[in-house]
Design a protein around this motif. Structure first.
Motif, mmCIF file in Angstrom:
data_model
loop_
_atom_site.group_PDB
_atom_site.id
_atom_site.type_symbol
_atom_site.label_atom_id
_atom_site.label_comp_id
_atom_site.label_asym_id
_atom_site.label_seq_id
_atom_site.Cartn_x
_atom_site.Cartn_y
_atom_site.Cartn_z
ATOM 1 N N VAL B 115 26.885 -59.276 -0.894
ATOM 2 C CA VAL B 115 27.855 -58.291 -1.391
ATOM 3 C C VAL B 115 27.322 -56.883 -1.143
ATOM 4 O O VAL B 115 28.073 -55.967 -0.801
ATOM 5 C CB VAL B 115 28.143 -58.526 -2.890
ATOM 6 C CG1 VAL B 115 29.205 -57.561 -3.384
ATOM 7 C CG2 VAL B 115 28.609 -59.949 -3.127
ATOM 8 N N ARG B 116 25.992 -56.704 -1.262
ATOM 9 C CA ARG B 116 25.396 -55.396 -0.992
ATOM 10 C C ARG B 116 25.583 -55.005 0.475
ATOM 11 O O ARG B 116 25.864 -53.853 0.797
ATOM 12 C CB ARG B 116 23.897 -55.421 -1.317
ATOM 13 C CG ARG B 116 23.597 -55.037 -2.747
ATOM 14 C CD ARG B 116 22.116 -55.018 -2.987
ATOM 15 N NE ARG B 116 21.595 -56.372 -3.133
ATOM 16 C CZ ARG B 116 20.425 -56.776 -2.691
ATOM 17 N NH1 ARG B 116 19.636 -55.948 -2.041
ATOM 18 N NH2 ARG B 116 20.027 -58.009 -2.884
ATOM 19 N N PHE B 118 27.972 -56.017 2.413
ATOM 20 C CA PHE B 118 29.381 -55.645 2.563
ATOM 21 C C PHE B 118 29.621 -54.230 2.049
ATOM 22 O O PHE B 118 30.442 -53.493 2.593
ATOM 23 C CB PHE B 118 30.285 -56.636 1.815
ATOM 24 C CG PHE B 118 30.665 -57.829 2.641
ATOM 25 C CD1 PHE B 118 31.517 -57.702 3.715
ATOM 26 C CD2 PHE B 118 30.153 -59.081 2.345
ATOM 27 C CE1 PHE B 118 31.877 -58.805 4.486
ATOM 28 C CE2 PHE B 118 30.493 -60.189 3.103
ATOM 29 C CZ PHE B 118 31.350 -60.055 4.177
ATOM 30 N N ALA B 119 28.895 -53.845 0.999
ATOM 31 C CA ALA B 119 29.049 -52.485 0.473
ATOM 32 C C ALA B 119 28.612 -51.468 1.527
ATOM 33 O O ALA B 119 29.232 -50.413 1.675
ATOM 34 C CB ALA B 119 28.228 -52.324 -0.803
ATOM 35 N N TRP B 120 27.579 -51.791 2.289
ATOM 36 C CA TRP B 120 27.174 -50.888 3.387
ATOM 37 C C TRP B 120 28.270 -50.754 4.420
ATOM 38 O O TRP B 120 28.464 -49.698 5.013
ATOM 39 C CB TRP B 120 25.879 -51.372 4.048
ATOM 40 C CG TRP B 120 24.687 -50.861 3.330
ATOM 41 C CD1 TRP B 120 23.795 -51.589 2.604
ATOM 42 C CD2 TRP B 120 24.276 -49.487 3.215
ATOM 43 N NE1 TRP B 120 22.861 -50.761 2.046
ATOM 44 C CE2 TRP B 120 23.136 -49.474 2.405
ATOM 45 C CE3 TRP B 120 24.772 -48.288 3.707
ATOM 46 C CZ2 TRP B 120 22.461 -48.297 2.083
ATOM 47 C CZ3 TRP B 120 24.111 -47.115 3.393
ATOM 48 C CH2 TRP B 120 22.975 -47.118 2.592
ATOM 49 N N LYS B 121 28.972 -51.853 4.641
ATOM 50 C CA LYS B 121 30.102 -51.813 5.580
ATOM 51 C C LYS B 121 31.120 -50.777 5.095
ATOM 52 O O LYS B 121 31.641 -49.994 5.879
ATOM 53 C CB LYS B 121 30.737 -53.204 5.631
ATOM 54 C CG LYS B 121 31.422 -53.564 6.920
ATOM 55 C CD LYS B 121 31.932 -55.002 6.796
ATOM 56 C CE LYS B 121 33.038 -55.290 7.755
ATOM 57 N NZ LYS B 121 32.560 -55.730 9.068
ATOM 58 N N THR B 122 31.382 -50.794 3.782
ATOM 59 C CA THR B 122 32.304 -49.809 3.205
ATOM 60 C C THR B 122 31.769 -48.394 3.377
ATOM 61 O O THR B 122 32.498 -47.477 3.770
ATOM 62 C CB THR B 122 32.502 -50.104 1.711
ATOM 63 O OG1 THR B 122 33.002 -51.424 1.580
ATOM 64 C CG2 THR B 122 33.458 -49.121 1.074
ATOM 65 N N ILE B 123 30.469 -48.218 3.103
ATOM 66 C CA ILE B 123 29.883 -46.879 3.148
ATOM 67 C C ILE B 123 29.911 -46.317 4.563
ATOM 68 O O ILE B 123 30.214 -45.138 4.777
ATOM 69 C CB ILE B 123 28.431 -46.918 2.620
ATOM 70 C CG1 ILE B 123 28.409 -47.319 1.147
ATOM 71 C CG2 ILE B 123 27.747 -45.565 2.804
ATOM 72 C CD1 ILE B 123 27.037 -47.694 0.629
ATOM 73 N N ASN B 125 31.862 -47.167 7.006
ATOM 74 C CA ASN B 125 33.145 -47.367 7.675
ATOM 75 C C ASN B 125 33.632 -46.139 8.453
ATOM 76 O O ASN B 125 33.352 -45.006 8.067
ATOM 77 C CB ASN B 125 34.195 -47.725 6.629
ATOM 78 C CG ASN B 125 35.051 -48.881 7.102
ATOM 79 O OD1 ASN B 125 35.111 -49.179 8.289
ATOM 80 N ND2 ASN B 125 35.693 -49.548 6.151
ATOM 81 N N GLY B 155 19.373 -49.868 9.744
ATOM 82 C CA GLY B 155 19.488 -49.326 8.392
ATOM 83 C C GLY B 155 19.738 -50.418 7.366
ATOM 84 O O GLY B 155 19.150 -50.413 6.282
ATOM 85 N N GLY B 156 20.589 -51.379 7.708
ATOM 86 C CA GLY B 156 20.870 -52.490 6.798
ATOM 87 C C GLY B 156 19.628 -53.325 6.542
ATOM 88 O O GLY B 156 19.332 -53.685 5.395
#
Lengths: 278, 281
Positions: B115-116, B118-123, B125, B155-156
């Protein structure tokens, strides 16, 4: 420091502030995704994917169990984590106890055996277990997931417990025996209370690792879907904010648990200082 | 310690073996034996030479292996640069907030790793605030993006394993006797010199452990590459997973796993030689 000329001291102070600022920024980097996870649990996404902010809403919090497959996945993960934590905590703690309590032939290789799974990438752990199960025609599913989770948790538990109980005063056990306590009573009244905090910490770690594991589980899950596997699959079909709600709940829940453990240990410490009967 | 140990042994020489039995048996059965079957699988191609899997691993997937190690090496380096100052602040400057900061560093563990990411994906985007800011600074071209670039994946990886870098460095810094630093300063060594000659060498075991705990999982990871990158960022973990679970080319998949493990082992030994430490814990 007192003897240093003023400009030097000022420079040192500046350097300190810069360091603090860098440390703070790194912490912020660690936290950024967590803010996003919590924030997006209050999002009303435009489509099926909760990746872009649209509008504030409590919908997901009002109906966290809307998606049955997500609920089932969470239940399966909790079941796997409970069983594997119970087994790994017993296995790992016993190993740690033996390594700290006794000097015996083979303790060196056992120490190495404990570290090796931690220095092996998860793809290798997962794929090698898969090749074993394929060799024996074992069907992948609940059993194989639990077997895998116990395997990677044992090392973490053993090393955590060993780090916590290293250097304890084991003569206390002997004293109890000399005073006529049976071995069972010694275990219950002396040994277990001494090592309990380490074991609790290790069990919590093991539970968290199991709940979080994706790569090893992917190789050994067959058609079963754990919470991380569900989340991974969600990127193709739909990524509802309920995933964020559950993640936030786990975060808050573990924080509460952690707080309770700290309180419990402080109380134990106080009792130990005041003495028995207090 | 020796006295009590002898006492314990006298009582029952089999006691330690009985205690370790279940756990060690489990590790032997489900960690050691599988590595052996993995080796067997890697050389068991039907109707092919035993080394066929390995040959294909290097010729067809050598690029993925190289990229995995390049990414994980860079991630380890960046993590080290970020983690050291934080660990230093925690150990030497945080005072009574030390344990609070320690809690903050392990906090990310309490939310699911996936989930974290995926949160990077949001950040990161396209059209998100981070991309917008970088374009405004002219660090990115107007149509630039962060997702699906090498930097997003690196970065991830850095993010995911950063706590594993911070904690061992913190532990080794925390152990340093403050009087050594004071002594160096009393002898008119500048703060930087005191750091370079006293603090840094004493923290190397932590740097060693942290680098391994970052580099090893990062090199086998495929979640960051899959979620934050495009096929151009694909790492060896994806290939292994794909060959095992979708293509079912077991000899090739097993050979790839084995190559990954072997290279890591060699790298770890070489690194241990360079840093002059063999202590993992």
């Amino acid at each position: 420091m007192a003897g240093a000329p003023a400009p030097l001291a000022r420079r040192a102070r500046w350097r300190g502030w810069v360091l603090d600022a860098v440390g703070g920024l790194v912490l912020l980097y660690l936290f950024l995704p967590i803010f996003v996870i919590v924030l997006y649990s209050f999002n009303r996404p435009a489509g099926k994917f909760n990746f872009v902010w649209k509008a504030f809403s409590l919908d997901a919090w009002r109906d966290p169990f809307k998606y049955q497959p997500l609920v089932d996945a969470m239940k399966l993960s909790l079941k796997v984590a409970s069983i594997s934590t119970a087994a790994a905590t017993v296995f790992g703690s016993l190993i740690a106890l033996a390594l700290c309590r006794y000097k015996f032939r083979g303790s060196g290789p056992i120490g190495l055996l404990l570290v090796l799974p931690l220095t092996t990438p998860e793809v290798v752990l997962g794929s090698s277990l898969l090749s074993l199960f394929l060799d024996f025609n074992q069907r992948m599913g609940f059993t194989t997931i639990v077997i895998a989770h116990i395997m990677f948790s044992v090392s973490y538990v053993a090393l955590t417990v060993r780090a916590r109980i290293r250097g304890f005063d084991w003569t206390l056990e002997e004293a109890a025996m000399d005073l006529g306590a049976t071995p069972w009573r010694v275990l219950r009244k002396v040994t277990l209370p001494l090592i309990a905090p380490g074991i609790v910490a290790a069990a919590m770690l093991s539970f968290a690792l199991s709940l979080d594991d994706f790569i090893i589980t992917l190789f050994n899950s067959g058609s079963e879907v754990t919470y991380p596997l569900y989340v991974y699959g969600a990127r193709r079909a739909a990524f509802p904010p309920q995933i964020n709600v559950l993640a936030t709940t786990i975060l808050v829940g573990s924080l509460l648990l952690l707080g309770l453990t700290v309180l419990w240990q402080q109380r134990r410490l106080k009792q130990a200082l005041v003495g028995p009967g207090a | 310690m020796a006295g009590t140990a002898a006492g314990g042994t006298r009582r029952n020489p089999w006691a330690p073996y009985l205690l370790v039995l279940p756990g060690v048996l489990w590790l032997l059965l489900f960690f050691v034996v599988p590595i052996v079957t993995l080796a067997q699988t890697s050389i068991a191609g039907a109707g092919r030479a035993w080394w066929d899997g390995y040959a294909r691993a290097f010729t067809d997937y050598g690029g993925f292996i190289l990229r995995s190690f390049r990414f994980s090496l860079l991630a380890t380096l960046v993590a080290l640069l970020l983690a050291y100052p934080l660990a230093y602040v925690m150990a030497f400057r945080a005072g009574r907030f030390k344990h609070f900061l320690l809690g903050l560093v392990i906090l990310p563990f309490f939310t699911t790793f996936l989930v974290r990411t995926f949160a990077w994906k949001t950040i990161l985007n396209d059209g998100g605030p981070v991309v917008g800011f970088l374009i405004w600074l002219h660090l990115l071209p107007p149509d630039g993006r962060l997702l699906n670039t090498n930097w997003a994946v690196i970065g991830g990886l850095t993010y995911n394993f950063l706590p594993f870098m911070v904690l061992p460095i913190y532990v080794s810094l925390e152990k340093i006797d403050r009087r050594l630093v004071e002594a160096a300063q009393d002898l008119y060594s500048s703060p930087l010199r005191a750091f370079a000659t006293v603090v840094l060498p004493l923290s190397l075991p932590g740097v060693f452990a942290g680098s391994l705990l970052t580099f090893i999982p990062a090199s086998g990871d495929f979640i960051n590459a899959e979620l934050l990158g495009s096929p151009n960022q694909r790492m060896i973990g994806t290939v292994i997973q794909n060959q095992f679970l979708q293509v079912h080319d077991y000899p090739l998949a097993a050979a790839l796993s084995f190559v990954l493990m072997t290279i890591i082992t060699i790298a770890v030994i070489a690194y241990a030689r360079v840093l002059g430490t063999e202590d993992l814990a």
